[in-house]
Design a protein around this motif. Structure first.
Motif, PDB file in Angstrom:
ATOM      1  N   LEU A 156      -6.449  -0.261   2.991  1.00  0.00           N
ATOM      2  CA  LEU A 156      -7.255  -0.979   2.002  1.00  0.00           C
ATOM      3  C   LEU A 156      -8.326  -0.075   1.404  1.00  0.00           C
ATOM      4  O   LEU A 156      -8.557  -0.076   0.187  1.00  0.00           O
ATOM      5  CB  LEU A 156      -7.915  -2.208   2.633  1.00  0.00           C
TER       6      LEU A 156
ATOM      7  N   ILE B 236      -9.398  -5.469  -4.566  1.00  0.00           N
ATOM      8  CA  ILE B 236      -8.978  -6.208  -3.380  1.00  0.00           C
ATOM      9  C   ILE B 236      -9.605  -7.595  -3.427  1.00  0.00           C
ATOM     10  O   ILE B 236     -10.833  -7.731  -3.498  1.00  0.00           O
ATOM     11  CB  ILE B 236      -9.398  -5.493  -2.078  1.00  0.00           C
TER      12      ILE B 236
ATOM     13  N   GLN C  24      -5.422 -10.011  -0.325  1.00  0.00           N
ATOM     14  CA  GLN C  24      -5.079  -9.691   1.054  1.00  0.00           C
ATOM     15  C   GLN C  24      -5.288 -10.871   1.997  1.00  0.00           C
ATOM     16  O   GLN C  24      -6.362 -11.477   2.029  1.00  0.00           O
ATOM     17  CB  GLN C  24      -5.941  -8.524   1.538  1.00  0.00           C
TER      18      GLN C  24
ATOM     19  N   TYR D  52       0.816  -1.209   0.000  1.00  0.00           N
ATOM     20  CA  TYR D  52       0.000   0.000   0.000  1.00  0.00           C
ATOM     21  C   TYR D  52       0.855   1.267   0.000  1.00  0.00           C
ATOM     22  O   TYR D  52       0.411   2.309  -0.488  1.00  0.00           O
ATOM     23  CB  TYR D  52      -0.938  -0.027   1.211  1.00  0.00           C
TER      24      TYR D  52
END
Length: 331
Positions: free
Chosen positions: A218, A228, A126, A108
């Motif tokens: 996120l 994601i 993730q 990120y």
């Protein structure tokens, strides 16, 4: 003699990746999608225990060079969502999906910056136990204990005492055994006791704050247009779980992403690329797409529950290897 000859032949193949051959390799990819997989985007040496036992990190500048090359070659960048919606390269185009597994904070802070600089949307699978985690998860705790010589001796003694099948194993062999061959509950209990004996609880909590993403990470990444997906909850190897425990991981991870993002993920990738016969059908109860690391281009015939990817092979020796990896996904 056979092995040296194979090495020589493989080296000779490098010559096929000189720049004048780029049009040939581009044509071979037309009508297909090359899905590339990366794990950590970071400076090598910054987190030594992850470097030693995990997948080597790719520096952000190297990732930028790789994706810039593909973009200059005319790649059409896609996501798994694009595949779900029926978008696929035409016969005279080739596609690339940039995917990431595990997704520590460096994804990120480093990877998405590279993608956004190039105006590329990526897919981040993730492991949801990492989100705002209070301490290192089992896998990274194992690596941390095994990397320090004194702590490694203590871990070995404890493992030999508690887990009979580990007796006689030390160093990397013990790490591999604990990661792949023991029940996860037993491994987590072992690591909890090793951490308590070492008085390392605060250190592992500090490392989790430093290395793992927050829910806000996120959310910001999704707002930037990236996808994601799920990579399981605890990042357990499939062979260490029965069917019920594996499905519980699928459900838990989906629910965590839905809690954080407000929307459930549609794609899942197997931790460690570990799966068994019948797992695709089990995954289909909770996800529409499943990613493997089975080293094939994606074609129109690729099943949505077995979408193949190519994993980054580690630091590349020269420009011919650079081109070979990016045109074929392999060395």
């Amino acid at each position: 003699m056979a092995a040296p000859l194979r090495r020589v032949a493989n080296r000779a193949k490098d010559l096929l990746f000189l720049p004048p051959f780029d049009p040939y390799w581009r044509r071979r990819l037309n009508g297909k999608v090359l899905c590339l997989l990366y794990h950590r985007v970071d400076h090598p040496g910054r987190v030594p225990f992850l470097d030693r036992f995990g997948v080597p990190p790719i520096p952000a500048a190297t990732l930028l060079n790789e994706l810039s090359f593909l973009k200059m070659q005319g790649a059409h960048f896609l996501t798994f969502s694009d595949l779900r919606h029926g978008y696929f390269p035409r016969f005279n185009q080739f596609g690339v999906i940039v995917s990431f597994d595990d997704c520590l904070r460096d994804m990120y802070s480093n990877a998405t910056g590279v993608l956004e600089w190039l105006d590329i949307r990526g897919v981040l699978f993730q492991s949801t136990a990492l989100i705002d985690a209070p301490s290192l998860i089992w896998e990274h705790s194992l690596y941390w204990h095994a990397h320090d010589p004194e702590l490694a001796k203590a871990l070995e003694a404890l493992a030999h005492e508690r887990l009979p099948a580990s007796r006689g194993l030390v160093g990397d062999a013990l790490v591999a055994h604990l990661r792949q061959a023991e029940p996860m509950a037993a491994v987590e209990e072992l690591l909890a006791e090793a951490t308590a004996r070492a008085g390392a609880g605060e250190e592992l909590a500090r490392l989790a704050r430093e290395l793992y993403p927050s829910a806000a990470d996120l959310q910001a990444t999704r707002r930037a247009g990236h996808e994601i997906g799920s990579h399981g909850h605890h990042h357990y190897p499939r062979q260490c779980l029965d069917h019920e425990a594996f499905e519980a991981e699928l459900i838990h991870s989906r629910q965590e992403i839905e809690r954080v993002m407000g929307k459930a993920p549609r794609a899942f990738s197997y931790p460690f690329n570990s799966y068994q016969s019948g797992d695709a059908e089990l995954c289909s109860r909770h996800y529409e797409q499943v990613a493997t690391v089975d080293a094939q281009p994606i074609t129109l015939d690729s099943p949505s529950l077995a979408i193949p990817r190519f994993t980054w092979p580690g630091p590349l020796r020269n420009q011919l290897h650079f081109r070979r990896w990016l045109w074929t996904g392999q060395l």
